[in-house]
Design an enzyme around this catalytic site. Structure first.
Site, PDB file in Angstrom:
ATOM      1  N   HIS A   1       0.838  -1.201   0.000  1.00 23.19           N
ATOM      2  CA  HIS A   1       0.000   0.000   0.000  1.00 23.19           C
ATOM      3  C   HIS A   1       0.880   1.261   0.000  1.00 23.19           C
ATOM      4  O   HIS A   1       0.574   2.239  -0.675  1.00 23.19           O
ATOM      5  CB  HIS A   1      -0.872   0.062   1.261  1.00 23.19           C
ATOM      6  CG  HIS A   1      -1.912  -1.010   1.346  1.00 23.19           C
ATOM      7  ND1 HIS A   1      -1.875  -2.000   2.285  1.00 23.19           N
ATOM      8  CD2 HIS A   1      -3.021  -1.235   0.595  1.00 23.19           C
ATOM      9  CE1 HIS A   1      -2.921  -2.795   2.131  1.00 23.19           C
ATOM     10  NE2 HIS A   1      -3.635  -2.363   1.109  1.00 23.19           N
TER      11      HIS A   1
ATOM     12  N   GLN B   1     -18.305  -6.876  -0.426  1.00 25.50           N
ATOM     13  CA  GLN B   1     -17.409  -7.656  -1.295  1.00 25.50           C
ATOM     14  C   GLN B   1     -16.950  -8.958  -0.642  1.00 25.50           C
ATOM     15  O   GLN B   1     -16.162  -9.695  -1.226  1.00 25.50           O
ATOM     16  CB  GLN B   1     -16.220  -6.822  -1.747  1.00 25.50           C
ATOM     17  CG  GLN B   1     -15.184  -6.485  -0.684  1.00 25.50           C
ATOM     18  CD  GLN B   1     -14.141  -5.534  -1.204  1.00 25.50           C
ATOM     19  OE1 GLN B   1     -14.398  -4.349  -1.367  1.00 25.50           O
ATOM     20  NE2 GLN B   1     -12.932  -6.024  -1.477  1.00 25.50           N
TER      21      GLN B   1
HETATM   22  O1  PAF Z   1      -8.265  -4.009  -2.937  1.00 28.25           O
HETATM   23  C1  PAF Z   1      -8.892  -3.631  -1.929  1.00 28.25           C
HETATM   24  O2  PAF Z   1      -8.331  -3.400  -0.860  1.00 28.25           O
HETATM   25  C2  PAF Z   1     -10.393  -3.469  -2.031  1.00 28.25           C
HETATM   26  O3  PAF Z   1     -10.960  -4.408  -2.878  1.00 28.25           O
HETATM   27  C3  PAF Z   1     -10.825  -2.039  -2.426  1.00 28.25           C
HETATM   28  C4  PAF Z   1     -10.333  -1.692  -3.820  1.00 28.25           C
HETATM   29  C5  PAF Z   1     -10.273  -1.043  -1.433  1.00 28.25           C
HETATM   30  C6  PAF Z   1     -12.343  -1.942  -2.431  1.00 28.25           C
HETATM   31  O4  PAF Z   1     -12.876  -2.204  -1.170  1.00 28.25           O
END
Ligand code: PAF
Length: 297
Positions: A51, A75
């Site tokens: 990140h 998700q």
């Molecule tokens: O890759 C992630 O961490 C997640 O899928 C995202 C893009 C932040 C969406 O919740």
């Protein structure tokens, strides 16, 4: 709870933290009036070097960098995975400060999914893109991802948004979403960050036991092995080899190994000129599901 939050907010010396949509929007409106370009890094927290690399790249290319942290329930198709998703806001804030991120947006669930919008997911046809690989094993996952990323894009209105290539299928789907919705946002892919032993960095790695962590680099080792056979062996022969190697390793349960075209994600049966094949994998190691990929070249 309130005190704990104040303590966290005090930790942030330069990072501006917003929890409400209205307040971050008001702030960004002023920035946009000053013609400041905005780079955006959406995350679910439990930040790691991968990140930070996205944020560093965004810092180089924009006047302002916004990072969001929101563990998006829509998700997750597995309740345990959602409940156990690592969360450590204090550490995340320290990380963000260390790379001079400008703004953190950290909304709660009600802010992102108010009662009247709870069931409303983005209705967008991704064709086959969200039905294969991750989509096949995590039904509804990508609609959840697209829903939240679209909501975040509408709030932040970035010029550029940064996504890691570890979640390669997600990257392709977000690109497709931006294209279909005609959103004026440049999607910037960033290469996978790996630990010294090759394991792709992921927030979920924090959930591996010591023994599992030792076993985990096997995934990348096999991807490298698969790449070595390109283009000598056919895609299906390479697939068979990888599947066999997994069946011999009792630590893992292989979910899928696919060699696909890196733009269309269509499964490849033979090698052709002008193809850019990518091998994608998902496997369970204990209770943790890991994904990875390698561009075959
Ligand atoms: O890759 C992630 O961490 C997640 O899928 C995202 C893009 C932040 C969406 O919740």
């Amino acid at each position: 709870m309130f005190r704990a939050k104040i303590y966290l907010w005090l930790l942030a010396e330069n990072l501006k933290i917003f929890e409400e949509i209205k307040s971050i929007r008001d702030f960004l409106k002023v920035c946009s009036a000053k013609k400041k370009s905005v780079g955006f890094v959406p995350t679910m927290g439990a930040l790691h070097e991968g990140h930070l690399a996205l944020i560093k790249k965004a810092k180089k290319e924009n006047d302002l960098v916004v990072c969001s942290i929101f563990v998006n329930p829509t998700q997750f198709n597995n309740k345990e995975d959602l409940a156990k998703y690592p969360r450590d806001l204090k550490k995340d804030i320290e990380f963000l400060e260390s790379v001079n991120c400008d703004i953190l947006f950290v909304p709660n669930e009600k802010e992102m999914y108010p009662e009247d919008e709870k069931e409303k997911l983005l209705k967008l046809d991704f064709g086959n893109l969200d039905k294969i690989m991750e989509g096949k094993f995590r039904p509804g996952h990508f609609i959840g991802v697209a829903t939240i990323v679209n909501k975040l894009f509408r709030i932040v209105e970035p010029d550029k948004a940064y996504f890691g290539e570890k979640d390669y299928q997600q990257l392709i789907i977000i690109k497709k979403m931006v294209e279909k919705l005609k959103q004026p946002i440049q999607i910037i892919p960033c290469s996978i960050k790996r630990e010294k032993d090759g394991l792709a960095m992921s927030s979920r790695n924090a959930r591996l036991t010591k023994e599992e962590r030792k076993a985990a680099p096997f995934i990348y080792m096999l991807l490298k092995e698969a790449e070595k056979f390109y283009p000598v062996l056919s895609p299906s022969k390479i697939k068979n080899l990888v599947e066999k190697r997994f069946s011999e390793n009792k630590n893992f349960i292989l979910e899928y190994f696919e060699i696909v075209d890196s733009s269309t994600l269509i499964s490849l049966n033979k090698w052709e000129k002008m193809q850019n094949p990518i091998a994608c994998i998902a496997a369970h190691l204990g209770k943790v599901r890991l994904i990875d990929n390698i561009k075959m070249q």
